[in-house]
Design an enzyme around this catalytic site. Structure first.
Site, PDB file in Angstrom:
ATOM      1  N   PHE A  71       0.852  -1.192   0.000  1.00 26.45           N
ATOM      2  CA  PHE A  71       0.000   0.000   0.000  1.00 26.45           C
ATOM      3  C   PHE A  71       0.892   1.248   0.000  1.00 26.45           C
ATOM      4  O   PHE A  71       1.831   1.342   0.798  1.00 26.45           O
ATOM      5  CB  PHE A  71      -0.921  -0.007   1.222  1.00 26.45           C
ATOM      6  N   ASP A  94       1.853  -5.011   8.440  1.00 26.88           N
ATOM      7  CA  ASP A  94       0.676  -4.149   8.328  1.00 26.88           C
ATOM      8  C   ASP A  94      -0.541  -5.070   8.232  1.00 26.88           C
ATOM      9  O   ASP A  94      -0.676  -5.839   7.266  1.00 26.88           O
ATOM     10  CB  ASP A  94       0.808  -3.257   7.082  1.00 26.88           C
ATOM     11  N   TYR A 121     -10.791   1.188  10.899  1.00 22.87           N
ATOM     12  CA  TYR A 121     -12.038   1.499  10.176  1.00 22.87           C
ATOM     13  C   TYR A 121     -12.454   0.446   9.159  1.00 22.87           C
ATOM     14  O   TYR A 121     -13.499   0.578   8.549  1.00 22.87           O
ATOM     15  CB  TYR A 121     -11.949   2.864   9.494  1.00 22.87           C
ATOM     16  N   LYS A 122     -11.639  -0.597   8.981  1.00 19.34           N
ATOM     17  CA  LYS A 122     -11.984  -1.602   7.960  1.00 19.34           C
ATOM     18  C   LYS A 122     -12.797  -2.726   8.614  1.00 19.34           C
ATOM     19  O   LYS A 122     -13.928  -2.505   9.029  1.00 19.34           O
ATOM     20  CB  LYS A 122     -10.709  -2.108   7.295  1.00 19.34           C
ATOM     21  N   ARG A 163     -12.813  -4.491  -6.680  1.00 18.39           N
ATOM     22  CA  ARG A 163     -12.567  -5.210  -5.420  1.00 18.39           C
ATOM     23  C   ARG A 163     -13.878  -5.480  -4.703  1.00 18.39           C
ATOM     24  O   ARG A 163     -14.731  -4.594  -4.606  1.00 18.39           O
ATOM     25  CB  ARG A 163     -11.783  -4.264  -4.492  1.00 18.39           C
TER      26      ARG A 163
HETATM   27  C1  LIG Z   1      -2.409  -1.740   3.839  1.00 18.78           C
HETATM   28  C2  LIG Z   1      -2.833  -0.379   4.250  1.00 18.78           C
HETATM   29  N1  LIG Z   1      -2.053   0.339   5.078  1.00 18.78           N
HETATM   30  C3  LIG Z   1      -2.421   1.587   5.470  1.00 18.78           C
HETATM   31  C4  LIG Z   1      -3.593   2.154   5.010  1.00 18.78           C
HETATM   32  C5  LIG Z   1      -4.044   3.549   5.350  1.00 18.78           C
HETATM   33  O1  LIG Z   1      -3.493   4.130   6.411  1.00 18.78           O
HETATM   34  P1  LIG Z   1      -4.146   5.450   7.047  1.00 18.78           P
HETATM   35  O2  LIG Z   1      -5.275   5.008   7.888  1.00 18.78           O
HETATM   36  O3  LIG Z   1      -3.029   6.058   7.776  1.00 18.78           O
HETATM   37  O4  LIG Z   1      -4.666   6.305   5.942  1.00 18.78           O
HETATM   38  C6  LIG Z   1      -4.424   1.429   4.176  1.00 18.78           C
HETATM   39  C7  LIG Z   1      -5.694   2.041   3.709  1.00 18.78           C
HETATM   40  O5  LIG Z   1      -6.456   1.525   2.978  1.00 18.78           O
HETATM   41  C8  LIG Z   1      -4.038   0.142   3.769  1.00 18.78           C
HETATM   42  O6  LIG Z   1      -4.796  -0.556   2.946  1.00 18.78           O
END
Ligand SMILES: Cc1ncc(COP(=O)(O)O)c(C=O)c1O
Length: 415
Positions: A128, A200, A225-226, A374
């Site tokens: 990402f 991550d 939030y996911k 997706r």
């Molecule tokens: C793998 C991954 N890392 C990090 C993030 C986003 O991070 P942040 O909440 O700091 O915007 C996402 C967002 O979709 C993601 O998919």
């Protein structure tokens, strides 16, 4: 012999679903099939009342007393402990704080500090982007010659781990194609070369069971939030293995990371516990929503969650497979459940317009450039019947070319 998975009967699968009672705990609008919980989880109904109580009583009446009386001050630790229980992390190793990007800045800085004399940070080209951007920023900030080296494909990673690698930094489940790394095997391979590992878990936490302790992970980060359903922009989380707590500093040395913030001493003396990874005042309303959303997870059987996630993905792949070739949809998610997370993605021409046409018909997924549509599978609130219907709507949109209406080609700021 036919080796394809057994045909799933959606009605029967819904009747047999041990998680089906969770659906009514979420506020989902009629006429919507929500396949984007991998991006923004649905609203757990109890969050509304909990946030209202926090606003009306704790803030409105108790005012500043609530930092103690409602224990607002320990929300990052309390929420962290709840998240820890579903990612295989012991009490005192996880906090909820800041955003995933900021948490990566903290743990990557700490990991590089713990592994001096090595110059490389290994990640992958398809990670990402924020992870790669933060790594670039950290390397620049430290200014000791660190460089980010990117693997073209997951299979290339083990051979890239050598004596000059400080940190391996990977997203467990790829945000675009849903490919899942073998966390335990890669962590072990990295440790054998003296490399520290950051995972991550943005597309893992709440999507499947994960065992950070068992995998011997060093650090982890992830989104609230996911799949955890903490709400838009919810606080993120971070994990630090007990063996790395204390003895070094993460650079965002705010007062909440001090060993005694309310002593108000003029110089920084870091906590040697997970609290060192806190920076400033927690956003209480967002934390409370996250806390409430997490309370539901105590009731979830994670093995059942994973089994349903696999079955939902298999079912969708099976249904879409009956027409994918005809309309140029290429499955980019592994068919083997051991190699994937909880989403199904296809590459296709006109993917953006196709997704807009789906959303207009109430089937909400999303689009990721350059050409990926997706579909996130969230076992707590999705049924097999809905997944089957979604595939039917997709077929109809492709067959009628409904996606080719001009309004579906207009790009929004968020895709
Ligand atoms: C793998 C991954 N890392 C990090 C993030 C986003 O991070 P942040 O909440 O700091 O915007 C996402 C967002 O979709 C993601 O998919």
């Amino acid at each position: 012999m036919d080796s394809s998975p057994k045909k799933i009967d959606a009605k029967q699968a819904d009747l047999n679903d041990p998680l089906r009672s969770f659906r009514e705990r979420f506020a989902l609008p009629d006429g919507v099939i929500y396949l984007d919980g991998n991006s923004l989880g649905a609203l757990p109904k109890s969050v509304r009342q909990r946030v209202a109580t926090t606003i009306d009583e704790e803030w409105g009446v108790q005012l500043i007393r609530s930092w103690n009386t409602a224990d607002w001050v320990h929300l990052p630790q309390r929420v962290g402990a709840k998240i820890g229980r579903i990612i295989g992390a012991a009490e005192g190793t996880v906090v909820a704080a800041d955003s995933t990007s900021i948490n990566l800045f903290k743990v990557l800085s700490a990991a590089l500090d713990l592994n001096p004399g090595r110059s490389k940070i290994i990640s992958e080209l398809d990670n990402f982007p924020t992870d790669l951007y933060i790594a670039e920023g950290v390397a620049k900030q430290i200014n000791k010659g660190h460089r980010l080296v990117l693997a073209d494909a997951p299979a290339d990673i083990p051979a890239m781990l050598d004596d000059d690698v400080a940190v391996l930094m990977l997203t467990h489940v790829n945000y675009r194609n849903g490919y899942r790394h073998d966390m335990a095997a890669l962590t072990k391979a990295a440790h054998e070369k003296g490399v520290l590992v950051i995972w991550d878990l943005a597309h893992t936490a709440g999507a499947m069971p994960v065992d950070l302790t068992g995998a011997n992970a060093d650090f982890a980060i992830g989104c609230g939030y996911k799949y955890l359903n903490g709400g838009p922009g919810a606080p993120a989380f971070l994990y630090v293995s007990p063996r790395h707590q204390g003895g070094f500093r993460q650079p965002l040395s705010g007062w909440f990371g001090h060993r005694a913030p309310f002593d108000f001493t003029p110089s920084y003396s870091p906590s040697n516990r997970i609290e060192q990874y806190l920076c400033g005042t927690p956003p209480v309303l967002a934390m409370v929503a996250m806390d409430e959303a997490m309370s539901l997870w105590d009731e979830v059987d994670m093995a059942a969650l994973r089994a349903k996630s696999i079955a939902l993905c298999d079912f969708f792949i099976q249904e879409v497979g009956t027409f994918a070739d005809e309309f140029g949809l290429k499955l980019v998610t592994p068919r083997n459940p051991d190699l994937r997370g909880s989403q199904v993605s296809y590459s296709c021409e006109n993917g953006y317009a196709i997704m807009q046409a789906l959303i207009a018909r109430g089937v909400i997924g999303d689009f990721r450039a350059p050409d990926i549509i997706r579909f996130g599978m969230t076992p707590l609130y999705l049924s097999f019947t809905e997944v089957g219907q979604a595939a039917g709507v997709l077929r109809d949109i492709l067959a009628t070319r409904a996606w080719d209406a001009p309004e579906y080609h207009v790009r929004g700021a968020v895709t």
